[in-house]
Design a protein around this motif. Structure first.
Motif, PDB file in Angstrom:
ATOM      1  N   THR A 128       0.831  -1.205   0.000  1.00  0.00           N
ATOM      2  CA  THR A 128       0.000   0.000   0.000  1.00  0.00           C
ATOM      3  C   THR A 128       0.864   1.253   0.000  1.00  0.00           C
ATOM      4  OG1 THR A 128      -1.669  -1.213   1.274  1.00  0.00           O
ATOM      5  CG2 THR A 128      -1.878   1.188   1.176  1.00  0.00           C
ATOM      6  N   GLN A 144      -7.427  11.147  -2.397  1.00  0.00           N
ATOM      7  CA  GLN A 144      -7.634  10.555  -3.715  1.00  0.00           C
ATOM      8  C   GLN A 144      -6.766   9.327  -3.902  1.00  0.00           C
ATOM      9  OE1 GLN A 144      -6.683  14.052  -6.036  1.00  0.00           O
ATOM     10  NE2 GLN A 144      -8.827  14.342  -6.653  1.00  0.00           N
ATOM     11  N   SER A 145      -5.505   9.437  -3.481  1.00  0.00           N
ATOM     12  CA  SER A 145      -4.587   8.309  -3.632  1.00  0.00           C
ATOM     13  C   SER A 145      -5.120   7.085  -2.906  1.00  0.00           C
ATOM     14  CB  SER A 145      -3.201   8.675  -3.097  1.00  0.00           C
ATOM     15  OG  SER A 145      -2.659   9.762  -3.828  1.00  0.00           O
ATOM     16  N   ALA A 146      -5.628   7.299  -1.699  1.00  0.00           N
ATOM     17  CA  ALA A 146      -6.176   6.181  -0.930  1.00  0.00           C
ATOM     18  C   ALA A 146      -7.323   5.519  -1.675  1.00  0.00           C
ATOM     19  CB  ALA A 146      -6.651   6.669   0.437  1.00  0.00           C
ATOM     20  N   GLN A 147      -8.226   6.342  -2.179  1.00  0.00           N
ATOM     21  CA  GLN A 147      -9.374   5.786  -2.882  1.00  0.00           C
ATOM     22  C   GLN A 147      -8.964   5.068  -4.161  1.00  0.00           C
ATOM     23  OE1 GLN A 147     -12.519   8.612  -3.539  1.00  0.00           O
ATOM     24  NE2 GLN A 147     -13.713   7.185  -4.801  1.00  0.00           N
ATOM     25  N   LEU A 148      -8.066   5.674  -4.907  1.00  0.00           N
ATOM     26  CA  LEU A 148      -7.642   5.076  -6.174  1.00  0.00           C
ATOM     27  C   LEU A 148      -6.880   3.783  -5.938  1.00  0.00           C
ATOM     28  CD1 LEU A 148      -6.607   8.314  -8.089  1.00  0.00           C
ATOM     29  CD2 LEU A 148      -8.663   6.916  -8.408  1.00  0.00           C
ATOM     30  N   GLY A 150      -7.387   1.747  -3.531  1.00  0.00           N
ATOM     31  CA  GLY A 150      -8.434   0.767  -3.236  1.00  0.00           C
ATOM     32  C   GLY A 150      -9.120   0.266  -4.492  1.00  0.00           C
ATOM     33  N   HIS A 151      -9.381   1.168  -5.420  1.00  0.00           N
ATOM     34  CA  HIS A 151      -9.994   0.771  -6.684  1.00  0.00           C
ATOM     35  C   HIS A 151      -9.086  -0.158  -7.481  1.00  0.00           C
ATOM     36  CE1 HIS A 151     -13.897   2.555  -7.622  1.00  0.00           C
ATOM     37  NE2 HIS A 151     -13.592   3.500  -6.753  1.00  0.00           N
ATOM     38  N   SER A 154      -9.192  -3.567  -5.919  1.00  0.00           N
ATOM     39  CA  SER A 154     -10.469  -4.217  -6.195  1.00  0.00           C
ATOM     40  C   SER A 154     -10.589  -4.637  -7.650  1.00  0.00           C
ATOM     41  CB  SER A 154     -11.617  -3.282  -5.835  1.00  0.00           C
ATOM     42  OG  SER A 154     -11.623  -3.041  -4.450  1.00  0.00           O
ATOM     43  N   SER A 155      -9.982  -3.871  -8.526  1.00  0.00           N
ATOM     44  CA  SER A 155     -10.047  -4.214  -9.946  1.00  0.00           C
ATOM     45  C   SER A 155      -9.394  -5.555 -10.223  1.00  0.00           C
ATOM     46  CB  SER A 155      -9.371  -3.135 -10.790  1.00  0.00           C
ATOM     47  OG  SER A 155     -10.177  -1.974 -10.841  1.00  0.00           O
TER      48      SER A 155
ATOM     49  N   LEU B 158     -18.484  -1.484  -5.219  1.00  0.00           N
ATOM     50  CA  LEU B 158     -17.321  -1.185  -4.391  1.00  0.00           C
ATOM     51  C   LEU B 158     -17.472   0.150  -3.679  1.00  0.00           C
ATOM     52  CD1 LEU B 158     -14.253  -1.799  -3.659  1.00  0.00           C
ATOM     53  CD2 LEU B 158     -13.746  -0.268  -5.573  1.00  0.00           C
ATOM     54  N   LEU B 216     -15.535  10.780  -7.872  1.00  0.00           N
ATOM     55  CA  LEU B 216     -14.226  10.289  -8.282  1.00  0.00           C
ATOM     56  C   LEU B 216     -14.318   8.848  -8.757  1.00  0.00           C
ATOM     57  CD1 LEU B 216     -11.184  10.634  -8.583  1.00  0.00           C
ATOM     58  CD2 LEU B 216     -10.911   9.936  -6.201  1.00  0.00           C
TER      59      LEU B 216
END
Lengths: 232, 232
Positions: A128, A144-148, A150-151, A154-155, B158, B216
DNA sequence: ACCTGAACACCGTTCAAGT
DNA sequence: ACCTGAACACCGTTCAAGT
């Protein structure tokens, strides 16, 4: 369960139970028979031990699964490019996800354990930290970095879990039957009402090329963050 | 369970059990206490009925959950733009996902039931057909469209499932405690080793603006497919 | 320190029977 | 058609006890 014979010291007939052997057998069992087969009682049975024995090593089942995820993430080997500040950030993050993808693909049945447990082990925290570093370098805010990140995680989890053609069952006959049923359900749809669903039917059931499938999934995420990145 | 009195006909003290009432109470229960609270036995208890009574209406629990998802998807109302061929395809797909997002956000505890069950009901098939139609119109192949539609769905699921700040527990005290524990675990990390994790810590725990968060997430997906779409 | 034994409070589900 | 009752084969987990 020790052999006691006259003149001989007690010899344990099995390995002593450790966190490592428990996690090992849990992961192996999940790989072989799916995550739902991984129960405390079943693990104990396989180890030739009482269910309660496991509770000495793990406070509860959740912590045991944390251990499984930790072991999984510790198997990730990062290519050098990921660590190289000179390489473009989008390529670095793609390689990072690709490295995790390799490991997840070899243990697809435990893939969905990973996201919520990502930050509960040092291997997960290290990965991470790397991902966040790259994203921050691209100009994204901490939030934003944290959310991205996570995405992104998940992807790739989604990709391995829903790879068309993959099945949990080890039984070849049942597997064939599931496939037939699925196909039949789709064929039964009205062509007038669901033309596009029918056209995509094969894509839902089995994909032609696995690499094309995974590449598209990675591309989608990478192109997305590339578009969203603040201009240099 | 009927009141029988002299001269009066039998009067049922509760509503007759139907698929609808069962699905209703299952969804309400999941909303109130989380998906793990939804068990056959608990549902039966709430309905004042034997667990086995439910098996007359649903062959097994899985089919009951299919019903919950069907009910959920039937609540989606599509804006007119989605149906309008004149509107740009990227905007249409964003509105489609946005409409689903609205419904999922009001039932976050059952969100992760949706992806695998999407095509097992007519509402789900209708939504899928629409999404595929838009993606095909953008130039994607049937196989690509299928995969991308799956990614879109998973993205919004998600988002609602991992929205920072959301909790399953109804107990306010337990909720506060979880938050404290989480914060403490993060604060305990070495600032030298995990600077970026610590900088993003608040982003992992609670997000400032919910709309910024969801925007986002949608932007990421939309920009991704926009970049991948074949040039007109 | 490491494990066993008995018990508790749950699950989903089958099968036969009631009305 | 719609529901009950008893039973089966499972779960995770606690608590006291053994060595």
């Amino acid at each position: 369960v020790a052999k006691k014979q006259a003149g001989f010291p007690a010899v344990p007939v099995r390995e002593r139970l450790t966190r490592e052997t428990i996690v090992d057998s849990a992961l192996a069992l999940a790989d072989a028979e799916g995550l739902e087969a991984v129960t405390i009682r079943r693990l104990a049975l396989d180890q030739g031990v009482t269910p309660m024995a496991l509770y000495w090593h793990f406070r509860d089942k959740d912590l045991l699964l944390n251990g499984v995820v930790e072991r999984l993430l510790s198997e990730v080997v990062l290519p050098d490019v990921v660590l190289d500040d000179a390489t473009p950030w989008d390529l670095r993050i793609r390689e990072l996800l690709g490295a995790m993808l390799v490991v997840l693909r070899s243990h697809p049945n435990v893939a969905d354990l990973v996201p919520v447990r990502m930050m509960l082990s040092t291997p997960g925290l290290d990965l991470t930290e790397r991902a966040l570093g790259v994203l921050r370098g691209a100009g994204f805010s901490p939030e934003q970095s944290a959310q991205l990140a996570g995405h992104g995680l998940s992807s790739i989890v989604l990709l391995v879990m829903t790879e068309p053609g993959r099945q949990v069952g080890t039984d070849a006959e049942v597997l064939e039957q599931q496939l037939r049923t699925k196909r039949a359900a789709l064929q039964a749809l009205s062509p007038d009402r669901y033309p596009n669903v029918l056209a995509s039917a094969e894509g839902f059931i089995a994909c032609g090329s696995a690499s094309a499938y995974f590449d598209l999934g990675l591309d989608l995420f990478i192109e997305g963050i590339r578009s969203l990145a603040p201009a240099k």
